[in-house]
Write a protein that holds these residues in place. Structure first.
Motif, PDB file in Angstrom:
ATOM      1  N   GLU A   1     -12.712  43.939  51.974  1.00  0.00           N
ATOM      2  CA  GLU A   1     -13.699  44.135  53.042  1.00  0.00           C
ATOM      3  C   GLU A   1     -15.088  43.685  52.597  1.00  0.00           C
ATOM      4  OE1 GLU A   1     -16.119  47.926  54.853  1.00  0.00           O
ATOM      5  OE2 GLU A   1     -14.000  48.211  54.360  1.00  0.00           O
ATOM      6  N   TYR A   2     -15.507  44.106  51.398  1.00  0.00           N
ATOM      7  CA  TYR A   2     -16.845  43.730  50.952  1.00  0.00           C
ATOM      8  C   TYR A   2     -16.938  42.237  50.638  1.00  0.00           C
ATOM      9  CZ  TYR A   2     -21.215  43.390  48.464  1.00  0.00           C
ATOM     10  OH  TYR A   2     -22.471  42.997  48.084  1.00  0.00           O
ATOM     11  N   ALA A   3     -15.881  41.686  50.030  1.00  0.00           N
ATOM     12  CA  ALA A   3     -15.910  40.265  49.684  1.00  0.00           C
ATOM     13  C   ALA A   3     -16.074  39.397  50.924  1.00  0.00           C
ATOM     14  CB  ALA A   3     -14.634  39.888  48.934  1.00  0.00           C
ATOM     15  N   VAL A   4     -15.438  39.787  52.034  1.00  0.00           N
ATOM     16  CA  VAL A   4     -15.494  38.968  53.247  1.00  0.00           C
ATOM     17  C   VAL A   4     -16.690  39.334  54.118  1.00  0.00           C
ATOM     18  CG1 VAL A   4     -14.270  38.344  55.370  1.00  0.00           C
ATOM     19  CG2 VAL A   4     -13.003  38.624  53.219  1.00  0.00           C
ATOM     20  N   PHE A   5     -16.802  40.618  54.471  1.00  0.00           N
ATOM     21  CA  PHE A   5     -17.824  41.037  55.432  1.00  0.00           C
ATOM     22  C   PHE A   5     -19.173  41.325  54.777  1.00  0.00           C
ATOM     23  CE2 PHE A   5     -13.749  42.054  57.333  1.00  0.00           C
ATOM     24  CZ  PHE A   5     -13.904  41.652  58.651  1.00  0.00           C
ATOM     25  N   GLY A   6     -19.156  41.758  53.517  1.00  0.00           N
ATOM     26  CA  GLY A   6     -20.410  42.100  52.862  1.00  0.00           C
ATOM     27  C   GLY A   6     -21.027  40.962  52.094  1.00  0.00           C
ATOM     28  N   SER A   7     -20.205  40.090  51.488  1.00  0.00           N
ATOM     29  CA  SER A   7     -20.725  39.007  50.649  1.00  0.00           C
ATOM     30  C   SER A   7     -20.691  37.662  51.372  1.00  0.00           C
ATOM     31  CB  SER A   7     -19.922  38.924  49.355  1.00  0.00           C
ATOM     32  OG  SER A   7     -20.328  37.834  48.563  1.00  0.00           O
ATOM     33  N   ALA A   8     -19.501  37.200  51.787  1.00  0.00           N
ATOM     34  CA  ALA A   8     -19.402  35.890  52.444  1.00  0.00           C
ATOM     35  C   ALA A   8     -20.092  35.893  53.810  1.00  0.00           C
ATOM     36  CB  ALA A   8     -17.938  35.498  52.591  1.00  0.00           C
ATOM     37  N   ARG A   9     -19.888  36.940  54.602  1.00  0.00           N
ATOM     38  CA  ARG A   9     -20.544  37.177  55.887  1.00  0.00           C
ATOM     39  C   ARG A   9     -20.518  35.981  56.844  1.00  0.00           C
ATOM     40  NH1 ARG A   9     -22.654  41.597  56.832  1.00  0.00           N
ATOM     41  NH2 ARG A   9     -24.060  40.851  58.470  1.00  0.00           N
ATOM     42  N   PRO A  10     -19.348  35.444  57.152  1.00  0.00           N
ATOM     43  CA  PRO A  10     -19.292  34.400  58.187  1.00  0.00           C
ATOM     44  C   PRO A  10     -19.683  34.974  59.539  1.00  0.00           C
ATOM     45  CG  PRO A  10     -17.098  35.134  57.615  1.00  0.00           C
ATOM     46  CD  PRO A  10     -18.016  35.798  56.650  1.00  0.00           C
TER      47      PRO A  10
END
Length: 531
Positions: A393-402
């Motif tokens: 969750e953090y890797a996609v929504f918190g860091s990458a944030r497309p």
């Protein structure tokens, strides 16, 4: 639930040939997992003169209720006492028919590699079913089996032998005897006629049931005097399917009368049309839904996270609106297969500039994934252990944030519609969990609330009115900077079933990002196990 098939023999044609025909050795008992329990095959007697094979089906009544909600298409449609106390474990029905087709599939096809001459030879056969529901009584049992060459004994079972004044139940004790039928014909007839007599099925009847009926009815159903009743009941009285089956049966009769092939009679429709009528595989429907959602979002630069063997990447490459496509997977083997699928080594320079395959784990942040319009997590999250979901969750929504994130995952409620899926099993051996629609919505709402996204939900595949679609999809859209801050203060985002709909605050309580709560406010079984 019990059924026996017996035969007699001579030294030249020993009765134990039945073991070759059924592909089950008379010297040992065997057990097989079925959709709703365990099927046992054993031989009460086996010598040259007499051989009897028994099929015993142990029905898991609890699994039957859990998968079918205890009623209607998936459960016991005529349970008189309660959800957990009914006739399904004891009376022959579509449950036994499905077990027959699964356990004796080669025998039903008339295949015997060890003795190829046996399947075509008629044998003296005796079939016994102690408890058979018969909606129509003994008269209907005779009407269905007698025209096929059986000598029929259908004795009504009393409601209670101690109180004869109560009369008979709707069950009969059935004995069939024949000298002219093969084992394969016997099994195919039982497969069709058991659910016909019960007039109910424990699973959803879809279009492929027509093909099953015609395959099992080949050689006997078109000319059966009760073929209309058999067709209607086998297809659960679904008018459209019954009409389709009756039309195809009429073609068979015409072809037999004209001594020609069905294909020669049915020349009004091109062969291509038949191909087009086949149902679209769910995986293809899923890719089409993802491409459509990305197009609506206006995405041009797309991440396929957990790209596997590159099927979605391949589909996106066919659309020129997607100018940059990056497939990411932790498995180098999968990426190698994806590269071969895409023919990267032979791809033109312009096309090759649009696609890139990267090795990476979604459990860690990765600066290479920042700055993209959209990311897709298609059938990915269910392969992770629940405690690892917050890292993804953090890797996609918190860091990458497309700007847009699409997440698809199986809907476990729909599993009751898969006839071949054993009770309590997930769809793939590597799935760590499968969520209900409520659990998935709760997780998605919590993720959206924590990271400043709105979320909407779309069905993928046929949206069953009782159990929903086979695949559920969440569409996350990142809020503008001001709205993002407001969302963080205002709570979580939620969603509803059906058409895509954006939501406000999440009213589901007890959500911790690894699952939701059920209708009674208790944790789901999967969440409790993970805890």
């Amino acid at each position: 639930m019990f059924l026996t098939i017996g035969t007699t023999g001579t030294p030249e044609r020993p009765a134990t040939d039945l073991g070759f025909l059924l592909h089950k050795h008379p010297g040992r008992s065997q057990a097989f997992s079925t959709s709703y329990g365990t099927a046992h095959v054993l031989y009460p007697e086996a010598d040259a003169e007499r051989c009897t094979a028994a099929l015993l089906l142990e029905v898991d009544a609890v699994a039957l209720v859990r998968r079918g909600k205890g009623k209607g298409r998936g459960g016991a449609p005529d349970a008189a006492l309660a959800q957990y106390v009914n006739d399904r474990p004891y009376a022959a029905s579509s449950l036994l028919a499905v077990a027959l087709s699964g356990v004796f599939s080669s025998a039903m096809r008339g295949v015997c590699a060890a003795k190829p001459e046996l399947p075509a030879q008629p044998r003296p056969l005796r079939v016994e079913i102690p408890a058979l529901p018969a909606r129509g009584g003994p008269a209907l049992v005779h009407a269905l089996f007698a025209p096929l060459g059986w000598r029929v004994s259908a004795e009504p079972v009393a409601l209670d032998a101690r109180f004869p004044q109560w009369g008979d139940s709707r069950y009969v004790s059935l004995t069939l005897e024949s000298q002219t039928l093969t084992v394969a014909e016997t099994l195919r007839q039982l497969y069709v006629l058991l659910p016909v007599l019960d007039d109910a099925k424990h699973y959803w009847v879809s279009a492929d049931e027509v093909d099953k009926l015609l395959r099992a009815g080949e050689g006997w159903l078109p000319d059966h005097p009760e073929h209309k009743l058999i067709t209607s009941r086998f297809l659960s009285r679904r008018w459209s399917l019954t009409r389709q089956a009756m039309e195809r049966l009429e073609l068979v009769r015409l072809a037999e009368a004209d001594d020609s092939e069905v294909e020669d009679i049915d020349n009004a429709v091109a062969a291509e049309a038949e191909t087009q009528e086949r149902p679209t595989p769910l995986a293809e429907q899923r890719r089409e839904a993802l491409v459509a959602a990305l197009t609506r979002a206006g995405a041009a630069r797309v991440l396929d996270l957990g790209c596997g063997q590159g099927q979605l990447v391949q589909a996106l490459l066919k659309n020129p609106r997607f100018t940059e496509i990056v497939g990411v997977d932790v498995s180098m083997r999968a990426l190698t297969v994806a590269a071969r699928r895409l023919k990267l080594d032979r791809m033109g320079e312009r096309q090759a500039s649009r696609v890139q395959l990267l090795q990476g784990s979604l459990a860690y942040t990765d600066s290479r994934l920042k700055g993209y319009d959209a990311a897709v997590l298609s059938e990915v999250i269910e392969h992770l252990d629940l405690p690892r979901l917050p890292a993804l969750e953090y890797a996609v929504f918190g860091s990458a944030r497309p700007r847009t994130v699409l997440v698809t995952t199986p809907n476990v409620e729909y599993n009751v519609r898969w006839e071949s899926l054993p009770a309590g099993h997930v769809r793939h051996g590597d799935h760590r969990f499968e969520w209900t629609r409520r659990e998935f919505r709760a997780w998605a709402a919590a993720v959206a609330g924590r990271h400043g996204y709105d979320v909407a939900f779309l069905p993928v595949g046929p949206d069953d009115p009782e159990v929903g679609p086979p695949t559920q999809m969440a569409v996350f859209e990142r809020k503008a900077a001001g709205a993002e801050n407001e969302g963080a203060r205002g709570g979580h985002a939620g969603g509803r079933d059906g058409k895509a709909s954006k939501t406000g605050t999440n009213e589901t309580t007890g959500t911790n990002g690894t699952g939701g709560t059920d209708e009674m406010g208790e944790k789901s079984e999967k969440e409790a196990e993970a805890a």
